[in-house]
Scaffold this active site. Structure first.
Site, short mmCIF file in Angstrom:
data_model
loop_
_atom_site.label_atom_id
_atom_site.label_comp_id
_atom_site.label_asym_id
_atom_site.label_seq_id
_atom_site.Cartn_x
_atom_site.Cartn_y
_atom_site.Cartn_z
CG HIS A 1 1.24 6.64 4.77
ND1 HIS A 1 0.18 7.10 5.53
CD2 HIS A 1 1.55 5.41 5.26
CE1 HIS A 1 -0.13 6.18 6.42
NE2 HIS A 1 0.69 5.15 6.28
CD GLU B 1 -0.24 10.18 3.34
OE1 GLU B 1 0.30 10.74 4.32
OE2 GLU B 1 -1.05 9.25 3.45
NE ARG C 1 -1.35 3.15 3.67
CZ ARG C 1 -2.00 4.11 4.32
NH1 ARG C 1 -2.33 5.22 3.69
NH2 ARG C 1 -2.33 3.98 5.60
CG HIS D 1 -0.15 11.06 8.21
ND1 HIS D 1 -0.03 9.72 7.96
CD2 HIS D 1 0.53 11.27 9.36
CE1 HIS D 1 0.69 9.14 8.92
NE2 HIS D 1 1.04 10.07 9.77
CD GLU E 1 -4.52 11.87 7.60
OE1 GLU E 1 -4.14 12.12 6.43
OE2 GLU E 1 -4.33 10.78 8.17
#
Length: 418
Positions: A150, A153, A208, A278, A352
């Site tokens: 993405h 990020e 994104r 992520h 994440e």
């Protein structure tokens, strides 16, 4: 916005207008859970008034998103930097510098590192991954890691680069790294979504998706982490090409996902662990995102994930939640994590990274080092476990128990849905 509708009343168009950060879909908004939303500056007072009118408490997480965007951009560089000694791993780097870094990392560590062509992006840019392999006569297995699926990020390509640096600097002195490099090769893809990453630097910091054109170029981009062939298109996706979670025209319709999938398919019998990095939210996620049915080895996946979270917490006290995506975050289909597990790779995790919303997708550079340091402990904990499991030398017990071309004069609000 004159009112905050209940989740069942929110349309996809409303979702796009509101710029939901957490969760991404209105149907994933749940009672008792935080909602993060970016609000354009002209609408801030109207949104606040509406929330007050409905007696919904809220707080401002990011008063000025543009200020964070500007802060994350590196200062002007007056002279080229040499890799590895002069490369600043505590700053974000544009793609041209990451390309250069990959080449020079290989050149300066030729006994251990090779750079490999993976495929081309929609905009015809080459994709490369690094292979870190200590010469050996024995048959070795593979750990895969990708970052930057993405575009916005940015902390994730920063971590992939940090990871490579740490492995190369410490493999001779760190017993854990030295031990698993005897048995395992590391494949690292620093930026999967190259076109989107470049677009996030040059045009839209919060972009994104990739940059594939749809509907004769009236909208752009596919969410690459909803484009893999794992229950593709079944849940947690959009078929509207304007949506940030558009899943594409079909599984692996995008050249980026197809390039990754083809390599992984060829080597799947040798890949023991698939790691995809992520942000944000501070989770270590196991399969599945499209069903509540746990994978057959869910107990072991949870054990290893919790062990990694504990190792991470030891550094700075940062807390990560571990669990199946569909149970602790939201449902989604077409993710690389689920796909990797479905084709037989035993260990598959999504990280994440920081934070929980204070900075969200615009994590400032001063958090790169602590984020990478703690994540390094978690990732090497997983790799070490996998190494011991498949190459048992020591017992491992499983307990039962501004470029600024798009201005973000906006704030990010959070409130708890009741």
């Amino acid at each position: 916005m004159t009112e905050v509708p209940r989740p069942t009343e929110v349309t996809e168009g409303d979702c796009e207008a509101l710029d939901l950060w957490k969760p991404l879909l209105p149907e994933d908004i749940g009672a008792g859970e935080d909602l993060h939303m970016r609000v354009p500056a002209p609408l801030v007072q109207e949104v606040k008034d509406s929330l007050d009118q409905h007696m919904i408490s809220y707080s401002v997480l990011i008063p000025d998103v543009q200020e964070l965007v500007d802060h994350s951009m590196p200062r002007e560089r007056n002279s080229p930097r040499q890799v590895p000694d002069g490369y600043d791993y505590t700053q974000y780097h544009p793609m041209e510098e990451i390309y250069q870094w990959m080449t020079e990392i290989q050149n300066s560590n030729s006994e251990l590192v090779t750079q490999h062509y993976l495929g081309n992006t929609v905009e015809n840019r080459p994709m490369y991954y690094l292979k870190i392999s200590q010469p050996s006569d024995k048959t070795k297995k593979i750990i895969w890691m990708d970052c930057g699926i993405h575009a916005r990020e940015w902390i994730t390509p920063a971590f992939c680069q940090w990871f490579v640096k740490e492995i190369l600097q410490n493999y001779k002195s760190d017993p854990k790294i030295s031990r698993f490099l005897q048995n395992l090769d590391l494949y690292i893809l620093p930026v999967l979504n190259i076109d989107g990453y470049i677009y996030s630097w040059e045009e839209d910091r919060l972009w994104r998706k990739n940059r594939s054109p749809h509907m004769n170029g009236t909208c752009y981009g596919t969410d690459l982490n909803r484009n893999f062939n794992s229950s593709w298109g079944s849940i947690g996706v959009s078929y509207n090409c304007s949506s940030i979670i558009f899943c594409g025209s079909g599984p692996e319709s995008e050249p980026e996902t197809k390039a990754v999938a083809q390599l992984i398919e060829r080597k799947k019998s040798d890949i023991l662990c698939y790691l995809t990095i992520h942000s944000y939210g501070q989770y270590i996620l196991i399969p599945y995102g499209s069903t509540t049915e746990p994978p057959s080895n869910s107990e072991e996946l949870m054990y290893v994930g919790e062990k990694a979270a504990a190792a991470l917490m030891e550094k700075y006290g940062t807390s990560y939640e571990v669990g199946s995506t569909s149970l602790i975050l939201y449902s989604n289909s077409g993710s690389s994590r689920d796909w990797a597990h479905m084709i037989g790779i035993p260990f598959s995790y999504t990280f994440e990274l920081r934070d929980k919303g204070t900075h969200g997708f615009v994590l400032p550079p001063d958090q790169i080092q602590p984020t990478c340091e703690e994540t390094m402990l978690a990732v090497t904990s997983i790799i070490d476990y996998v190494n011991h499991k498949y190459f048992p030398g020591e017992a491992v017990m499983l307990s039962s128990s501004s470029l600024g071309l798009s201005l973000y004069l906006s704030v990010v609000l959070t409130w708890t849905v009741s």
